[in-house]
Write a protein that holds these residues in place. Structure first.
Motif, PDB file in Angstrom:
ATOM      1  N   PRO A 132     -43.607  15.063  27.322  1.00 17.55           N
ATOM      2  CA  PRO A 132     -43.268  14.749  28.714  1.00 17.55           C
ATOM      3  C   PRO A 132     -44.182  15.505  29.673  1.00 17.55           C
ATOM      4  CG  PRO A 132     -41.641  16.236  27.758  1.00 17.55           C
ATOM      5  CD  PRO A 132     -42.550  15.818  26.648  1.00 17.55           C
ATOM      6  N   ASP A 141     -37.547  13.165  22.644  1.00  9.84           N
ATOM      7  CA  ASP A 141     -37.120  11.800  22.960  1.00  9.84           C
ATOM      8  C   ASP A 141     -35.781  11.473  22.308  1.00  9.84           C
ATOM      9  OD1 ASP A 141     -37.664   9.509  24.424  1.00  9.84           O
ATOM     10  OD2 ASP A 141     -38.556   8.475  22.716  1.00  9.84           O
ATOM     11  N   ARG A 184     -33.185  12.891  24.385  1.00  8.13           N
ATOM     12  CA  ARG A 184     -32.951  12.058  25.575  1.00  8.13           C
ATOM     13  C   ARG A 184     -31.914  10.979  25.288  1.00  8.13           C
ATOM     14  NH1 ARG A 184     -35.582   7.248  27.877  1.00  8.13           N
ATOM     15  NH2 ARG A 184     -36.658   7.055  25.870  1.00  8.13           N
ATOM     16  N   TYR A 185     -32.044  10.310  24.144  1.00  7.25           N
ATOM     17  CA  TYR A 185     -31.039   9.298  23.777  1.00  7.25           C
ATOM     18  C   TYR A 185     -29.660   9.929  23.628  1.00  7.25           C
ATOM     19  CZ  TYR A 185     -34.504   5.628  22.895  1.00  7.25           C
ATOM     20  OH  TYR A 185     -35.486   4.676  23.035  1.00  7.25           O
ATOM     21  N   PHE A 202     -34.670  18.197  24.628  1.00  7.25           N
ATOM     22  CA  PHE A 202     -34.700  17.383  25.843  1.00  7.25           C
ATOM     23  C   PHE A 202     -34.376  18.214  27.077  1.00  7.25           C
ATOM     24  CE2 PHE A 202     -32.250  14.884  28.972  1.00  7.25           C
ATOM     25  CZ  PHE A 202     -33.293  14.106  29.455  1.00  7.25           C
ATOM     26  N   GLU A 203     -33.319  19.005  27.016  1.00 13.07           N
ATOM     27  CA  GLU A 203     -32.916  19.782  28.185  1.00 13.07           C
ATOM     28  C   GLU A 203     -34.007  20.780  28.595  1.00 13.07           C
ATOM     29  OE1 GLU A 203     -28.052  19.647  27.731  1.00 13.07           O
ATOM     30  OE2 GLU A 203     -29.132  21.447  27.103  1.00 13.07           O
ATOM     31  N   LEU A 260     -36.871  19.586  31.025  1.00  9.76           N
ATOM     32  CA  LEU A 260     -36.571  19.202  32.404  1.00  9.76           C
ATOM     33  C   LEU A 260     -37.209  20.214  33.355  1.00  9.76           C
ATOM     34  CD1 LEU A 260     -32.816  18.241  31.877  1.00  9.76           C
ATOM     35  CD2 LEU A 260     -34.823  16.741  31.850  1.00  9.76           C
ATOM     36  N   PRO A 287     -36.884  12.426  34.031  1.00  2.00           N
ATOM     37  CA  PRO A 287     -37.042  11.572  32.845  1.00  2.00           C
ATOM     38  C   PRO A 287     -36.477  10.170  33.058  1.00  2.00           C
ATOM     39  CG  PRO A 287     -35.200  13.067  32.540  1.00  2.00           C
ATOM     40  CD  PRO A 287     -35.853  13.458  33.842  1.00  2.00           C
ATOM     41  N   GLU A 344     -34.234   7.118  32.151  1.00  2.00           N
ATOM     42  CA  GLU A 344     -32.983   6.875  31.437  1.00  2.00           C
ATOM     43  C   GLU A 344     -33.185   5.735  30.437  1.00  2.00           C
ATOM     44  OE1 GLU A 344     -29.409   6.625  33.728  1.00  2.00           O
ATOM     45  OE2 GLU A 344     -30.237   7.833  35.364  1.00  2.00           O
TER      46      GLU A 344
END
Length: 400
Positions: free
Chosen positions: A45, A93, A96-97, A222-223, A226, A383, A385
């Motif tokens: 990312p 990723d 993220r899901y 994922f977190e 950010l 990110p 959605e």
């Protein structure tokens, strides 16, 4: 055999062959359509760079600086604390899901994004978040921007890692109400997730069971991705003076002044010193004092103490304080100039932090403070959605 018999046999053979091919094709189509989500992203990312080990490593201009200032000072060119990085793009990723998927809750109605909505600064816009079956929780939802830099999680600072923190809402009866056993059973029963976990954790076989550690690692990945470090303030801090206008610079000067002392707790560039502070913030009418950090730390001197939150994207995360008691930034900054301990209940004796005093800021200075706080807004790396989820459930937010 007569001619009619030969023709009939030919028709039957063609029909049988066509039916067989249709069945085989249908089976193949069913198998391929079962995998409804695309392959995991192979790129890091924004804010991260992929290394030769398929790890995403944080990259930002603050890495050019060293932290020579004493804690609590935080000059414009001060380095950030260490971040959690080194996760693969696929793990990020997959996280993220999982983050947006309500399948993680007991009844499939609540996701992590329910209380940490990217449209609301990764908070939820509520004074007190809502959990399972409409249960009102006791505190507001903190933002997750730059959470990979934080060493204390939850308002009362009881968790020391993202993995430890996520177990709270996942397995709390009042929040997502799941259990470790049911979470594993659910995800292992979804073929899409089994395939995605095999892709994100290539050292395992596709048919291996999904583990709790893999779930925690993916969500953490994922977190921790950010990142919000490209605000107007950041451009100013990196040497572009035109990034802030005159009133915003005035607000920055108030923020960093020894009179207001904002920067001594909300230390740049993360805009938190990552400590617990007792400031005497009021509770909503009719609610008792929240003991805060006194409970997990078993320390009466920390009664009413809460983690100093980062001010990044603070403009997006109203209402404010652990109780959501202030609706606007203007109300919030007013609290700090109204006098030391002015909102502490008469029957309570709190050890209010020494930085909380009577700065006697003017209305003009408070307005400039708000102007400056808004320069910390940056959602350029927000990110995307997921358009669809591996579970097949809808990506909805019941708090909306």
């Amino acid at each position: 055999m007569n001619k009619k018999g030969i023709i009939l046999k030919g028709v039957v053979f063609v029909f049988f062959t066509a039916a067989l091919w249709w069945l085989l094709g249908s089976s193949a189509r069913m198998e391929s359509s079962y995998y409804e989500v695309p392959r995991l992203n192979c790129d890091c990312p924004p804010g991260f760079k992929l290394n030769e080990n398929n790890e995403c490593i944080a990259q930002n201009l603050y890495m050019a600086y060293t932290t020579n200032n004493d804690p609590g000072v935080g000059g414009l060119k001060t380095a950030l604390p260490e971040i959690r990085d080194g996760f693969s793009p696929q793990q990020i990723d997959l996280g993220r899901y999982l983050f947006f998927d309500p399948v993680l809750s007991k009844d499939g109605t609540i996701s992590c994004a329910t209380c940490h909505d990217p449209k609301k600064g990764f908070s939820d816009g509520l004074a007190a978040s809502i959990g399972m079956n409409g249960h009102e929780l006791t505190r507001s939802a903190p933002s997750l921007w730059n959470v990979g830099y934080l060493k204390l999680l939850f308002w009362d600072g009881r968790a020391k890692s993202l993995e430890e923190q996520m177990k709270g809402p996942l397995f709390s009866e009042e929040e997502m109400a799941n259990t470790p056993e049911n979470l594993l059973k659910t995800l292992n029963g979804i073929k899409n997730y089994r395939m995605l976990f095999a892709e994100a954790f290539p050292g395992r076989e596709k048919d291996n069971e999904i583990t709790l550690d893999e779930i925690y690692k993916a969500i953490t990945a994922f977190e921790a991705s950010l990142i919000s470090l490209n605000s107007k303030y950041d451009r100013y801090a990196h040497g572009y003076p035109q990034a802030l206008n005159e009133k915003e610079i005035e607000g920055l000067n108030v923020f960093r002044s020894f009179v207001a002392r904002c920067a001594e707790c909300h230390t740049p560039p993360l805009f938190t010193n990552q400590q617990i502070a007792v400031i005497g913030s009021p509770e909503p009418d009719g609610k008792p004092l929240d003991p805060g950090a006194e409970v997990p730390y078993n320390d009466t001197t920390m009664r009413g103490g809460f983690k100093v939150p980062s001010l990044r994207n603070i403009e997006k995360t109203a209402p404010y304080m652990h109780s959501g008691n202030f609706a606007t930034l203007r109300e919030t900054v007013q609290f700090y100039t109204d006098g030391r301990g002015h909102a502490v209940p008469e029957n309570e004796t709190l050890r209010v932090h020494w930085h909380i005093w009577e700065p006697e800021l003017t209305g003009y200075e408070l307005d400039r403070l708000v102007d400056f706080l808004k320069t910390l807004t940056d959602e350029s790396f927000i990110p995307e959605e997921p358009a669809s989820l591996p579970s097949g459930l809808s990506n909805t937010n019941h708090n909306s």
